[in-house]
Scaffold this active site. Sequence first.
Site, PDB file in Angstrom:
ATOM      1  N   GLY A 119      11.338  -2.807  14.728  1.00  0.00           N
ATOM      2  CA  GLY A 119      12.570  -3.040  15.490  1.00  0.00           C
ATOM      3  C   GLY A 119      12.455  -2.622  16.954  1.00  0.00           C
ATOM      4  CB  VAL A 176     -19.459  -7.803  -2.525  1.00  0.00           C
ATOM      5  CG1 VAL A 176     -20.927  -8.163  -2.401  1.00  0.00           C
ATOM      6  CG2 VAL A 176     -18.626  -8.601  -1.525  1.00  0.00           C
ATOM      7  NE  ARG A 199       8.603  13.301  27.647  1.00  0.00           N
ATOM      8  CZ  ARG A 199       9.355  13.503  28.743  1.00  0.00           C
ATOM      9  NH1 ARG A 199       9.490  12.537  29.637  1.00  0.00           N
ATOM     10  NH2 ARG A 199       9.959  14.659  28.937  1.00  0.00           N
ATOM     11  CG  ASP A 256      -8.604  -5.574  16.590  1.00  0.00           C
ATOM     12  OD1 ASP A 256      -7.941  -4.516  16.486  1.00  0.00           O
ATOM     13  OD2 ASP A 256      -9.728  -5.609  17.117  1.00  0.00           O
TER      14      ASP A 256
END
Length: 320
Positions: A186, A24, A244, A128
């Site tokens: 995976g 910018v 876990r 996100d």
Amino acid sequence: MTKRFGVITSGGDAPGMNAAIRAVTRQGIALGYEIIGINRGFKGLLENAFISLTIRSVSGIINTGGSILHTGRCPEIKTIAGMNRAVRSIKELSLDGLVIIGGDGSLAASHALSKRGIKVISIPASIDNDIYGTDETIGYDTALNTAVESIDKIRDTATSHDRIFVVEIMGREHGFLTADVALAAGCEFIVVPEIIVDLNKLASELKRGKERGKTSQIIAFAEGCGLSSEFGKKIEKLTNLEVRVSTLGYIQRGGRPTARTRILASQLGHFTMNLFHRGETNVLVGITKGELSVMSIKKAIRYKKKFNKKTVKILRNLSI
Ligand code: F6P
């Protein structure tokens, strides 16, 4: 008189924000404009905290995480009084337009400012990837790679101990990041807010996986689904297998941006200043089907990005 544009980073930081500030600034100056950097997000705007950005002050930042301008959440900007103050600050700074780099909260603020006559362009930056109007947000690819690398490490210990792992991934109330992380790492299962999970079915599939000789199984768990620790306990109880839980947390927000993130940030920052130059404002810039794209901010906030359930299907088919 030389036109002046402000640039602000707001909300959660995302790797690549600096590359966008650099683009910018440099393209803005190349077009003959003055570029002002607002410090600490909208909080800084309300407090008139700013610096002048030059070609040299954005040197050496394309490869850095975080934001040189700093960022933050600013609840005040959601209020009428806060918004009025922001407009006043923009006028006091004599800004002809404002580039807002951030996620969905920043987009909402862009919309409110544009309704008050401020010329804004929104650059989507968030780990996100939950913004409608762009296939990808700045920072997403970096967070994706960070999370995948972490899960690769978790897989080593999970396999050595024949354990099930629940790995909590960021993404606020969405599962976009979790789904892509899971596919790339995976993972055997995925738990996201967009899909209802049948815990008993999941438990029996985990047990079947063990019977089929799987030495580790990883459940990618989106933070928007609640407490991963509680979820882990339930799975342990239902399967009678060792479970876990590991929360990846804020490491997903930091680090050197990947080449893909830097390219996107550079393209969008450059594009933004060209749009201002052409007089096109109150838009969200983005990347759609590989091409730079523009959408009105009004439309971008009206629609929600759709979760692609096919990813889950592919993941399940491949994690046999
Ligand atoms: O929006 C980015 C994000 O990292 C989300 O994934 C997460 O839910 C949230 O920000 C955390 O926000 P804060 O930095 O305010 O704790």
